[in-house]
Design an enzyme around this catalytic site. Structure first.
Site, PDB file in Angstrom:
ATOM      1  N   LYS A 268       0.423  -1.076  -0.124  1.00  0.00           N
ATOM      2  CA  LYS A 268      -0.226  -0.470   0.063  1.00  0.00           C
ATOM      3  C   LYS A 268       1.108   1.109  -0.209  1.00  0.00           C
ATOM      4  O   LYS A 268       2.054   0.929   0.753  1.00  0.00           O
ATOM      5  CB  LYS A 268      -0.891  -0.226   0.841  1.00  0.00           C
ATOM      6  CG  LYS A 268      -1.922   1.196   1.001  1.00  0.00           C
ATOM      7  CD  LYS A 268      -3.945   0.471   0.051  1.00  0.00           C
ATOM      8  CE  LYS A 268      -4.419   1.665   0.554  1.00  0.00           C
ATOM      9  NZ  LYS A 268      -5.395   1.035   0.143  1.00  0.00           N
TER      10      LYS A 268
ATOM     11  N   ASP B 139      -6.885   4.630  -4.346  1.00  0.00           N
ATOM     12  CA  ASP B 139      -7.731   4.307  -2.942  1.00  0.00           C
ATOM     13  C   ASP B 139      -8.509   5.716  -3.421  1.00  0.00           C
ATOM     14  O   ASP B 139      -8.742   6.339  -3.896  1.00  0.00           O
ATOM     15  CB  ASP B 139      -6.688   3.651  -1.862  1.00  0.00           C
ATOM     16  CG  ASP B 139      -7.161   3.843  -0.933  1.00  0.00           C
ATOM     17  OD1 ASP B 139      -8.206   2.557  -0.408  1.00  0.00           O
ATOM     18  OD2 ASP B 139      -7.195   4.385   0.254  1.00  0.00           O
TER      19      ASP B 139
HETATM   20  P1  NDP Z   1     -12.718   8.453  -2.290  1.00  0.00           P
HETATM   21  O1  NDP Z   1     -11.527   9.374  -2.063  1.00  0.00           O
HETATM   22  O2  NDP Z   1     -13.302   7.989  -3.538  1.00  0.00           O
HETATM   23  O3  NDP Z   1     -14.535   8.458  -1.254  1.00  0.00           O
HETATM   24  C1  NDP Z   1     -13.380   8.828   0.139  1.00  0.00           C
HETATM   25  C2  NDP Z   1     -15.140   9.163   0.292  1.00  0.00           C
HETATM   26  O4  NDP Z   1     -15.734   8.882   2.167  1.00  0.00           O
HETATM   27  C3  NDP Z   1     -15.690  10.350  -0.254  1.00  0.00           C
HETATM   28  O5  NDP Z   1     -17.453  10.793   0.108  1.00  0.00           O
HETATM   29  C4  NDP Z   1     -14.934  12.023   1.502  1.00  0.00           C
HETATM   30  O6  NDP Z   1     -15.419  12.396   1.054  1.00  0.00           O
HETATM   31  C5  NDP Z   1     -15.341  10.494   2.034  1.00  0.00           C
HETATM   32  N1  NDP Z   1     -15.211  10.623   3.903  1.00  0.00           N
HETATM   33  C6  NDP Z   1     -13.990  10.119   4.208  1.00  0.00           C
HETATM   34  N2  NDP Z   1     -13.701  10.647   5.869  1.00  0.00           N
HETATM   35  C7  NDP Z   1     -15.204  10.664   6.446  1.00  0.00           C
HETATM   36  C8  NDP Z   1     -16.172  11.227   7.298  1.00  0.00           C
HETATM   37  N3  NDP Z   1     -15.000  11.229   8.006  1.00  0.00           N
HETATM   38  N4  NDP Z   1     -17.382  10.955   7.334  1.00  0.00           N
HETATM   39  C9  NDP Z   1     -17.681  10.739   6.283  1.00  0.00           C
HETATM   40  N5  NDP Z   1     -17.297  10.511   4.694  1.00  0.00           N
HETATM   41  C10 NDP Z   1     -15.991  10.476   5.118  1.00  0.00           C
HETATM   42  O7  NDP Z   1     -12.720   6.953  -1.124  1.00  0.00           O
HETATM   43  P2  NDP Z   1     -13.161   5.483  -1.922  1.00  0.00           P
HETATM   44  O8  NDP Z   1     -14.063   5.348  -2.003  1.00  0.00           O
HETATM   45  O9  NDP Z   1     -12.223   4.543  -3.479  1.00  0.00           O
HETATM   46  O10 NDP Z   1     -12.419   4.226  -0.740  1.00  0.00           O
HETATM   47  C11 NDP Z   1     -12.713   4.343   0.544  1.00  0.00           C
HETATM   48  C12 NDP Z   1     -12.505   3.066   0.999  1.00  0.00           C
HETATM   49  O11 NDP Z   1     -12.895   2.062   0.688  1.00  0.00           O
HETATM   50  C13 NDP Z   1     -11.107   3.833   1.690  1.00  0.00           C
HETATM   51  O12 NDP Z   1     -11.122   2.972   3.047  1.00  0.00           O
HETATM   52  C14 NDP Z   1     -10.732   2.087   1.002  1.00  0.00           C
HETATM   53  O13 NDP Z   1      -9.307   2.140   1.309  1.00  0.00           O
HETATM   54  C15 NDP Z   1     -11.940   1.794   0.815  1.00  0.00           C
HETATM   55  N6  NDP Z   1     -11.042   1.411  -0.565  1.00  0.00           N
HETATM   56  C16 NDP Z   1     -11.462   1.375  -1.522  1.00  0.00           C
HETATM   57  C17 NDP Z   1     -11.195   0.392  -3.376  1.00  0.00           C
HETATM   58  C18 NDP Z   1     -11.236   1.091  -4.114  1.00  0.00           C
HETATM   59  O14 NDP Z   1     -11.276   0.117  -5.209  1.00  0.00           O
HETATM   60  N7  NDP Z   1     -11.251   2.445  -4.108  1.00  0.00           N
HETATM   61  C19 NDP Z   1     -10.451  -0.778  -2.398  1.00  0.00           C
HETATM   62  C20 NDP Z   1     -10.801  -1.404  -1.652  1.00  0.00           C
HETATM   63  C21 NDP Z   1     -10.559  -0.295  -0.311  1.00  0.00           C
HETATM   64  P3  NDP Z   1     -14.729  13.823   1.810  1.00  0.00           P
HETATM   65  O15 NDP Z   1     -14.678  13.872  -0.031  1.00  0.00           O
HETATM   66  O16 NDP Z   1     -15.249  15.003   1.826  1.00  0.00           O
HETATM   67  O17 NDP Z   1     -13.343  13.604   2.780  1.00  0.00           O
END
Ligand code: NDP
Length: 446
Positions: free
Chosen positions: A127, A167
């Site tokens: 990672k 991610d």
């Molecule tokens: P993105 O950056 O696309 O989206 C993250 C989202 O989470 C944003 O809407 C962000 O909002 C929100 N967020 C972050 N912190 C908070 C909080 N404290 N409260 C509410 N909302 C919050 O990331 P991903 O969708 O790619 O990733 C999301 C999760 O999934 C992570 O844990 C990642 O490690 C996991 N994951 C992702 C994979 C992938 O293929 N993308 C694969 C496996 C796991 P804001 O814009 O306000 O920060």
């Protein structure tokens, strides 16, 4: 609870990795499951697999200097933790977020080792990321940052060595800039060096959707194992990024209804069901916020700094960030009738939350199993790149579904075998661990 033979070993991990609380949390959660495995397979102790598996094979930390639009010099820190390559090249995403430090990258890399093992595919775990905050940065700034980061990272990665992906904060746009710079420096069109590429230039169809879709396939399998399904279910999906959007899309396709999503500013409650075309328009095209969605959707309300887990639901899908669902939130969900939880995000539920779900007998799918569809589809992208082939959406989605059904079955059966039926945490940890441990024994002391 930690087995008494394992406890002293965990103390060493804490001492050797001071202050890295998320890493400690992730290690502890895996170790809690492993007592019966060590009893059954003494060779793992003989080869000191536990000690070796918790120590990354390589940790790279580097300076990323770049210039912003005002001409000011900015300095960030870049990371790549190459955790374990017993099963294949290191594989795992890059995260750009101000909260990123070594402890976050190590927790994610550690989880990734077991997740990748569970997919059954030939990929090790790693990672990376940076404390760079992409919020409010122009496209040019994002490009300059990605180019600077890759100018160091390129020497550590390769299709047979280490294959990063996206991610939090890293999507197709960032992968494009990273890949462009890699290609320029190496003079090689080495498609398999990064996954999550655009579908027009080497990316696999379904990779964008894969983590969210996979999480929903997983929760549907958990419900089926209890004689039920997602049909007609009310769901909450936290976050509104890549994972959240496509989790919501698959819930709707399978007959459920997602009534809320969120970002770090607040929660959108939309009892008629989230309009995904509008959400994609706001988030993916305009790069806006969920508050902008609520403004344009009559049936939706925006709750500034609200807590999504206070809303009633049948199924909860945390898809935002680590430790976003606490013991108190779990108690609220249980009280409101929630029957299943599957983690699209990595480690979104605190240990107290996990305990509450288990005690209440709720179907709980941990991230390393439930969100493995993303990395599995990355492995399918590598497969297509290596064979210079391109599969259809339907074929790739079919493979993703098969993989998720298989992961669910493996976790389910392993939990039963080790005397904890219905405990997907134990099932995922043990099944993921055994495959890596066997490979490490076979490969000798390296
Ligand atoms: P993105 O950056 O696309 O989206 C993250 C989202 O989470 C944003 O809407 C962000 O909002 C929100 N967020 C972050 N912190 C908070 C909080 N404290 N409260 C509410 N909302 C919050 O990331 P991903 O969708 O790619 O990733 C999301 C999760 O999934 C992570 O844990 C990642 O490690 C996991 N994951 C992702 C994979 C992938 O293929 N993308 C694969 C496996 C796991 P804001 O814009 O306000 O920060």
């Amino acid at each position: 609870m930690l087995d008494e033979k394992i406890e002293p070993f965990f103390d060493v991990v804490v001492r050797r990795n001071p202050g890295e609380v998320e890493f400690h949390q992730a290690v502890r959660e895996v170790l809690e499951s492993l007592g019966p495995v060590l009893a059954k397979y003494p060779e793992f102790t003989e080869h000191r697999i536990l000690e070796r598996i918790c120590e990354p094979e390589r940790q790279i930390i580097f300076r990323v200097a770049w210039q912003d639009d005002a001409g000011e010099v900015q300095i960030n820190r870049g990371f790549r933790v190459e955790f374990n390559s017993a099963l294949g090249p290191y594989k795992g995403g890059m995260r750009f977020h101000p909260s990123v430090y070594l402890g976050i990258v190590k927790f994610l890399g550690f989880e990734q080792v077991f997740k990748n093992s569970l997919t059954g595919m030939p990929i090790g775990g790693g990672k990376g990321g940076s404390d760079f905050d992409p919020k409010g940065r122009s496209d040019d700034e994002i490009m300059r940052f990605c180019q600077s980061l890759m100018t160091e990272l390129f020497r550590h990665i390769g299709e047979y060595t280490d294959v990063p992906a996206g991610d939090v904060g890293v999507g197709t746009r960032e992968i494009g800039y990273l890949f462009g710079q890699y290609k320029r420096i190496t003079n090689r069109y080495e498609s398999g060096v990064l996954t999550g590429k655009g579908t027009g230039w080497g990316g696999a169809l379904v990779r964008t959707e894969a983590t969210g879709y996979g999480t929903v396939f997983f929760v549907n399998e958990m419900l089926k194992a209890r004689g039920s399904s997602l049909e007609g279910r009310t769901c909450l999906v936290s976050g509104s990024g890549n994972v959240a959007i496509y989790a919501a899309e698959k819930v709707h396709q399978l007959g459920g209804r997602v009534v809320a999503c969120s970002d770090s500013d607040g929660v959108v409650h939309d009892p008629e069901g989230i309009d995904l075309e509008l959400l994609k328009q706001v988030k993916e095209i305009e790069r806006g916020r969920v508050a902008d969605y609520a403004e344009r959707r009559g049936s939706a309300t925006f709750i500034p700094r609200g807590n999504i887990w206070d809303l009633p639901c049948d199924v909860a899908l945390p898809c935002a960030t680590q430790n976003e669902l606490t013991g108190k939130d779990a108690a609220t969900l249980i009280r409101n009738g929630c029957v299943a939880v599957a983690e699209g995000a990595n480690m979104p539920t605190t240990p107290e939350g996990v305990r509450a779900f288990h005690e209440a007998g709720i179907a709980y799918g941990p991230g390393k199993a439930a969100n493995a569809g993303g990395v599995a589809t990355s492995a399918l992208e590598m497969q297509q790149n290596a064979s210079r082939d391109r599969w259809s959406f339907a074929h790739t989605e079919g493979r993703l579904e098969e993989i998720m059904v298989d992961i669910h079955q493996t976790c389910h059966d392993t939990a039963e075998e080790f005397g904890t039926p219905g405990n997907y945490v134990v099932g995922a940890n043990i099944a993921g661990f055994i495959r890596v441990a066997r490979a490490m024994v076979a490969l000798g002391l390296v």
